[in-house]
Design an enzyme around this catalytic site. Sequence first.
Site, short mmCIF file in Angstrom:
data_model
loop_
_atom_site.label_atom_id
_atom_site.label_comp_id
_atom_site.label_asym_id
_atom_site.label_seq_id
_atom_site.Cartn_x
_atom_site.Cartn_y
_atom_site.Cartn_z
N TYR A 89 44.42 50.54 38.99
CA TYR A 89 45.16 50.27 38.23
C TYR A 89 46.37 52.44 37.92
O TYR A 89 47.67 51.99 38.13
CB TYR A 89 44.82 50.54 36.54
CG TYR A 89 43.79 49.70 36.87
CD1 TYR A 89 44.77 47.99 36.26
CD2 TYR A 89 42.59 49.03 36.62
CE1 TYR A 89 43.86 47.10 36.23
CE2 TYR A 89 41.83 48.15 36.37
CZ TYR A 89 43.12 47.19 35.88
OH TYR A 89 42.19 45.51 36.37
N PRO A 102 46.46 41.42 31.68
CA PRO A 102 45.94 39.69 31.73
C PRO A 102 46.18 39.71 30.54
O PRO A 102 46.64 40.84 29.07
CB PRO A 102 45.04 39.95 31.89
CG PRO A 102 44.45 41.31 31.57
CD PRO A 102 45.26 41.99 31.51
N HIS A 328 45.48 46.34 31.66
CA HIS A 328 44.61 46.31 31.75
C HIS A 328 43.12 47.55 32.04
O HIS A 328 41.88 47.27 31.85
CB HIS A 328 44.02 45.22 33.11
CG HIS A 328 42.70 44.94 33.51
ND1 HIS A 328 41.40 44.71 32.74
CD2 HIS A 328 42.72 43.66 34.09
CE1 HIS A 328 40.69 43.34 33.78
NE2 HIS A 328 41.72 43.08 34.46
N SER A 443 31.16 41.51 37.57
CA SER A 443 30.74 43.00 36.59
C SER A 443 29.98 43.20 36.60
O SER A 443 28.51 43.50 37.37
CB SER A 443 30.47 42.42 35.19
OG SER A 443 29.51 43.36 34.55
N SER A 543 39.15 35.64 39.76
CA SER A 543 38.69 35.68 38.16
C SER A 543 37.67 34.21 36.86
O SER A 543 39.02 33.16 36.72
CB SER A 543 39.05 36.24 37.55
OG SER A 543 38.11 37.41 36.68
N GLN A 544 36.64 34.32 37.25
CA GLN A 544 36.08 33.11 35.85
C GLN A 544 36.00 33.97 34.84
O GLN A 544 36.01 34.91 34.36
CB GLN A 544 35.19 32.85 36.11
CG GLN A 544 34.21 32.46 34.43
CD GLN A 544 32.56 32.01 35.50
OE1 GLN A 544 32.06 30.88 35.44
NE2 GLN A 544 31.99 32.32 35.69
#
Length: 632
Positions: A89, A102, A328, A443, A543-544
């Site tokens: 980032y 997002p 984010h 994660s 991404s889920q």
Amino acid sequence: MPILEKETSRDRDSQVLPKVPVPPLKQTLDTYLKCVQHLIKEEQFKKTKAIVEKFGAPGGVGELLQKKLLERRDKTTNWVYDYWLEDMYLNNRLALPVNSSPVMVFPKQTFRDHNDARRFAARLIRGVLDYKALIDARALPVDFARGQLAGTPLCMEQYYRLFTSYRYPGLKTDTLKVQMNAASSAPEHIIVACKNQFFVLDVVANSKQLNETEISSQLEKIMKMAENAEERLPPVGILTSDGRTEWAQARDVLTKDLTNRDSLALIESCLCVVCLDEPCGLEPRDTTRALLMLHGGGREKNGANRWYDKSMQFVIGMDGVCGVVCEHSPFEGIVLVQCSEYVMKYMTGSPSKMARASVRELPPPRRLLWKCNPHIQGLIAGSGDRLKRLVNNLDMDVFTFKDYGKEFIKKQKMSPDAFIQVALQLAFYKCRGRLVSTYESASIRRFQQGRVDNIRSATPEALAFVRSMTDERATFTDAEKIKRLRDAINAQTNYTIAAITGMAIDNHLLGLLKIAKDLNMEKPEIFCDETFLASNQFILSTSQVPTTVEMFCCYGPVAPNGYGACYNPQSGHIIFCVSSFWENTETSSAVFVKALNEGLQEIRDLCNRSSAMAPKPANSGQGAGQPHKSGK
């Protein structure tokens, strides 16, 4: 989505989670070669293999860096955290909207008039304050992992950054500041954006929080103040939508004036931003609402009614287009989901307290003032032009696949997440005839201060499967195809388990690279190799983000020639948000969605044909093979 057990974070604080491991060097280097071999030409692979072997040789550079990395692990809570945050980032110079931030898109609301919208906003703010009170009291239930390796408690640190973080732009790198101060000096105001003007809404008066009715009446005053055209100031918020270096330069110019410094200080210390948007005059389909959440429609619409540096921006459009925009860097999507779901349940659950509550006489909210000269006006115009280009460039397609969802996939004894990842590989292959470096966030919250690592979904097994499905000469039997499908899903599931247990390769390679830099060493050859550079260009970024309340998450691509694919699997359907850029001729979100739809149907048909062929066991009792779930 983690299960929320009734044990609070406070009980958990004493039970310290393990530190993120440093994987064995040889394991990472072997996995790296396996991840890239089938994606590059043979000549290039030979060259890369030689470079990797030299790096990993006994007494070589790799061993030295690995030793230093292990020392760093001993000395820090989380050896990868700062390295990862900067790389992912803070060092990134691209504009936050579309490229980084997002959004969560709420169902379209039906407001009869501005009063309805205002009441909705007041209630939302009350829900946010309730959620913040839970966080402040450390009374949030601890998340426990579900699916793969279920039952492990997860790190809750990210939640404590929801309302206390601010990302300051910098000329070369940004700074993420988190207020860790005592409750007494904690911020007690929200910034409300309305008609590109910014207002301070104090949520506490005489040490008592405002109730819903009081908030609503303060919002009414803000909307009236914003109507006053004579007092309207330039749309300074649009500067925050620019590239980070450009915004850092503009901020330096702004801060030369005391008035601007005071206004910035109030924004930078607020709990969150609430954006009261003008109607956009567009048909509110899912795709349109997603686009408007991502970039506000540019300066002609609500693109300047934002402050992108702030972690949480709640958007309430007068036309019912609502959602959340999230910066984010402080936290992952799961935290955004948990907060959004809490607020939505708060709003639909408890009866409104508007009627019963007493209303105090409160001082009116204050408008933030800006001193602007022609130079600053020019910077605002430039930022507006660049945002317009970004708006015109984003190609978004929100697609709800209705033929089946998680339930069908579980009946096949397959992990829904792994299944969808393989389907995304098939869709990409149908579009491009090859597979590319793919990112799926995993994660690592099982560890202290854990954020994410990467699941590299473009596995050799996925390539073997998609080739069998697209072979024109039809040389593969269904039995061969289903075996390849199961192999691909197993490979994906195994990589997922490796990633969530801290054994993936991306964070490790990043750590080795950063250690070399910290030691002022010449950059090791492995990191200059074109294979390494290409393997970190994620042309497919996925991404889920599952939800239990009706809403969906989406984001833009991370490469100019790439796709963003966010998905939300439900029991009978799957929502996909596919993004790409119009300026790139080799991508098209609509073409990708068409291929995805076809691929999902073809895989279903294959599964159905195979189970029809399979011999039926005499006793088909339940409970034999439990379906895998993904515990990302």
